[in-house]
Design a protein around this motif. Structure first.
Motif, PDB file in Angstrom:
ATOM      1  N   GLY A 122     -10.738   5.155   1.968  1.00  0.00           N
ATOM      2  CA  GLY A 122     -10.393   5.982   0.823  1.00  0.00           C
ATOM      3  C   GLY A 122      -9.000   6.569   0.916  1.00  0.00           C
ATOM      4  N   GLY A 123      -8.532   7.123  -0.195  1.00  0.00           N
ATOM      5  CA  GLY A 123      -7.205   7.711  -0.261  1.00  0.00           C
ATOM      6  C   GLY A 123      -7.246   9.168  -0.640  1.00  0.00           C
ATOM      7  N   GLY A 124      -6.880   9.479  -1.894  1.00  0.00           N
ATOM      8  CA  GLY A 124      -6.776  10.868  -2.345  1.00  0.00           C
ATOM      9  C   GLY A 124      -8.132  11.451  -2.724  1.00  0.00           C
ATOM     10  N   LEU A 125      -8.989  11.652  -1.746  1.00  0.00           N
ATOM     11  CA  LEU A 125     -10.377  12.064  -1.995  1.00  0.00           C
ATOM     12  C   LEU A 125     -10.570  13.565  -1.822  1.00  0.00           C
ATOM     13  CD1 LEU A 125     -12.183   9.105  -0.212  1.00  0.00           C
ATOM     14  CD2 LEU A 125     -11.814   9.425  -2.662  1.00  0.00           C
ATOM     15  N   THR A 126     -11.386  14.135  -2.697  1.00  0.00           N
ATOM     16  CA  THR A 126     -11.609  15.586  -2.676  1.00  0.00           C
ATOM     17  C   THR A 126     -12.955  15.930  -3.292  1.00  0.00           C
ATOM     18  OG1 THR A 126     -10.717  17.734  -3.391  1.00  0.00           O
ATOM     19  CG2 THR A 126     -10.443  15.903  -4.914  1.00  0.00           C
ATOM     20  N   ASN A 144      -5.286  -1.078   5.205  1.00  0.00           N
ATOM     21  CA  ASN A 144      -4.551  -2.051   4.387  1.00  0.00           C
ATOM     22  C   ASN A 144      -4.851  -1.981   2.905  1.00  0.00           C
ATOM     23  OD1 ASN A 144      -5.460  -3.805   7.142  1.00  0.00           O
ATOM     24  ND2 ASN A 144      -3.280  -3.701   6.679  1.00  0.00           N
ATOM     25  N   PHE A 145      -6.041  -1.527   2.546  1.00  0.00           N
ATOM     26  CA  PHE A 145      -6.485  -1.494   1.147  1.00  0.00           C
ATOM     27  C   PHE A 145      -6.959  -0.074   0.881  1.00  0.00           C
ATOM     28  CE2 PHE A 145      -9.490  -2.436  -2.334  1.00  0.00           C
ATOM     29  CZ  PHE A 145      -8.812  -3.403  -3.071  1.00  0.00           C
ATOM     30  N   ILE A 146      -6.050   0.752   0.322  1.00  0.00           N
ATOM     31  CA  ILE A 146      -6.334   2.181   0.178  1.00  0.00           C
ATOM     32  C   ILE A 146      -6.828   2.439  -1.237  1.00  0.00           C
ATOM     33  CG2 ILE A 146      -5.441   4.519   0.474  1.00  0.00           C
ATOM     34  CD1 ILE A 146      -3.289   3.392   2.308  1.00  0.00           C
ATOM     35  N   LEU A 147      -8.140   2.350  -1.390  1.00  0.00           N
ATOM     36  CA  LEU A 147      -8.787   2.596  -2.676  1.00  0.00           C
ATOM     37  C   LEU A 147      -8.865   4.101  -2.918  1.00  0.00           C
ATOM     38  CD1 LEU A 147     -10.149   1.066  -5.027  1.00  0.00           C
ATOM     39  CD2 LEU A 147     -12.297   1.194  -3.761  1.00  0.00           C
ATOM     40  N   HIS A 148      -9.017   4.498  -4.166  1.00  0.00           N
ATOM     41  CA  HIS A 148      -9.120   5.918  -4.531  1.00  0.00           C
ATOM     42  C   HIS A 148      -7.831   6.687  -4.187  1.00  0.00           C
ATOM     43  CE1 HIS A 148     -13.386   5.442  -5.331  1.00  0.00           C
ATOM     44  NE2 HIS A 148     -13.609   5.054  -4.106  1.00  0.00           N
ATOM     45  N   VAL A 188      -1.770  -1.709   0.388  1.00  0.00           N
ATOM     46  CA  VAL A 188      -1.634  -1.423  -1.036  1.00  0.00           C
ATOM     47  C   VAL A 188      -2.342  -0.120  -1.372  1.00  0.00           C
ATOM     48  CG1 VAL A 188      -1.379  -3.812  -1.784  1.00  0.00           C
ATOM     49  CG2 VAL A 188      -3.668  -2.867  -1.539  1.00  0.00           C
ATOM     50  N   PHE A 189      -1.821   0.560  -2.388  1.00  0.00           N
ATOM     51  CA  PHE A 189      -2.461   1.731  -2.979  1.00  0.00           C
ATOM     52  C   PHE A 189      -3.165   1.308  -4.261  1.00  0.00           C
ATOM     53  CE2 PHE A 189       1.104   4.258  -0.908  1.00  0.00           C
ATOM     54  CZ  PHE A 189       0.283   4.924  -0.004  1.00  0.00           C
ATOM     55  N   LEU A 190      -4.401   1.786  -4.459  1.00  0.00           N
ATOM     56  CA  LEU A 190      -5.164   1.506  -5.680  1.00  0.00           C
ATOM     57  C   LEU A 190      -5.715   2.802  -6.252  1.00  0.00           C
ATOM     58  CD1 LEU A 190      -6.065  -0.903  -3.374  1.00  0.00           C
ATOM     59  CD2 LEU A 190      -6.833  -1.906  -5.521  1.00  0.00           C
TER      60      LEU A 190
END
Length: 473
Positions: free
Chosen positions: A311-315, A341-345, A89-91
């Motif tokens: 993490g996901g879209g981190l910068t 499995n659990f993509i936070l941020h 999932v994307f969060l």
């Protein structure tokens, strides 16, 4: 499968595991929470002061009961999600105290901002779950704001949501409110309806707030992401090799506590550890070390047959610019391709977690859509290859006007809503808008088109009354 990023061998993973076992047995982990210490003592752990020591058999026992996958139920059953194995999932972003505008101006976040992020999540085609504390509203009392955040999550969005792990009481409030939403707390004791983030306090500690929340959440069968955020060279070893061993020890200690409280309680193995910038002393989440850690965390979670989080879209960028795009796409695509499995941020973060951006939320969201398209496997059937079409067009022909092209032209390829594919003349005629400017317009359109999902008025009234009663005892 071939990947140029490092694939850990069984021997590599066993070495990380053995290093963590050494730390857990001989150094231990401090749990600054009385009930946690009592639970460990009752189950035969050696406890000295607040330090708990673990045998290899303790970890093995916990891993046997921790599920490899589970369902997070949404109040709209069609939007429930699976977490674990091949499902992910994307969060949205999490924990930002500020909102950043297009000009790079930073302001304190408000409750209205939080509500607007809930609305963007509800209308998102790619974000599967609502988050928690996408921003920290400065205009709400800090001791009760978790109640308002829970209420917004439950009323403004009918997707699965994250819980409130701010303290033991915060977790209990979230559980009570979820019970109201599902017609009685007894209805969620065997049904996971929330996922909460439990962070260790590196090195080798859990605060009383986090340990207390973990106990209550596990007791009520609500999922916990047990996560370590180590700053390599600061709160952990300077090498990623050492970070892997340290974070592994912390995560396994937290997972063990959850399984002692309730065998089979859903847990997620998590980390967004990264490097300390040696020039400034600050955490860098745009660093390539973060993406390397993401890739390795996914593998260690599979080693233990556990779902994973990172993490996901981190910068580290402070505006929606090329730096933000490069760093966010690197981390987000690494997480998705590595099997997290659990993509936070996944959406919205700027400035090393300091701010959320509405414009970046939409840019990152589109990146999520592109990644989903990349990951979608080819059918590779006779119909999808359709060799008769190729023969029909033949040598030197064209496919543009072929009936099959007309049939599939709107569905076969990913169609962006923000990314520009215009030529120079068309782009100039359209005002030479950069992607953040396009996103700004789209944010306004999305919020204007938002419709609150249906909910039983009696349940909404009960939830609102619970919040008001807790805020005004």
């Amino acid at each position: 499968m071939y990947d140029r990023m490092q694939e850990l061998s069984i021997q590599n993973m066993e070495k990380i595991h053995d290093a963590a076992m050494d730390l857990l047995k001989n150094t231990g982990v401090s749990f600054n929470e009385e009930e946690a210490l009592k639970i460990f003592k009752t189950n035969g752990h050696r406890v000295e002061g607040t330090t708990v020591f673990f045998e290899k058999s303790d970890i093995q026992k916990a891993l046997k009961t921790a599920p490899r996958r589970f369902t997070v139920h949404a109040r709209n059953p069609e939007k429930s999600v699976e977490i674990g194995e091949d499902d992910f999932v994307f969060l949205p972003g999490y924990g930002a105290p500020f909102v950043m505008d297009m000009q790079g101006n930073q302001r304190q976040a408000t409750m209205e901002d939080y509500d607007n992020f809930c609305k963007l999540i509800q209308t998102s085609p790619y974000i599967n779950m609502n988050g928690w504390m996408m921003v920290e509203p400065a205009d709400m009392p800090s001791d009760t704001v978790h109640l308002d955040l829970n209420l917004s999550n439950m009323l403004l969005c009918d997707k699965p949501f994250m819980g409130s792990p701010t303290s033991r009481q915060g977790a209990l409030d979230g559980i009570e409110m979820a019970g109201i939403l599902w017609g009685g707390k007894e209805n969620i004791m065997d049904k996971t309806v929330s996922v909460s983030l439990i962070n260790s306090l590196s090195p080798l500690q859990f605060s009383d707030e986090m340990a207390g929340a973990l106990i209550e959440l596990a007791r009520h069968n609500q999922a916990c992401v047990v996560a370590s955020l180590i700053m390599a060279g600061g709160s952990g070893p300077v090498t990623l090799d050492g970070v892997l061993a340290l974070q592994n020890a912390e995560i396994l200690a937290g997972i063990t506590l959850a399984q002692l409280v309730r065998p089979g309680a859903p847990v997620i193995y998590g980390s967004t550890s990264s490097a300390m910038d040696m020039k400034t002393g600050a955490l860098s989440i745009g660093a390539p070390e973060l993406s390397k850690n993401i890739h390795l965390v996914a593998q260690m979670a599979r080693f233990y047959n556990l779902p994973s989080r990172s993490g996901g879209g981190l910068t580290d960028a402070l505006c929606v610019d090329a730096q933000a795009g490069v760093e966010s796409a690197l981390a987000l695509s690494t997480a998705a391709r590595s099997g997290i499995n659990f993509i936070l941020h996944s959406c919205g973060i700027l400035g090393s977690y300091i701010a959320m951006s509405f414009e970046k939320f939409l840019v990152d969201e589109e990146a999520c859509g592109m990644i989903l398209n990349m990951l979608k496997p080819l059918a590779l059937t006779d119909d999808s290859i359709d060799i008769n079409v190729i023969k029909d067009v033949g040598i030197g022909g064209q496919y543009l006007t072929h009936p099959k092209t007309f049939k599939l032209c709107r569905t076969e390829f990913f169609m962006p809503t923000l990314m520009s594919r215009k030529n120079s003349d068309a782009w100039t005629k359209d005002g030479k808008k950069h992607i953040d400017q396009v996103a700004e317009d789209k944010v306004a359109q999305r919020l204007a088109s938002y419709e609150k999902p249906d909910i039983d008025p009696k349940i909404e009234k009960q939830l609102t009354e619970y919040v008001e009663k807790r805020k005004n005892p």
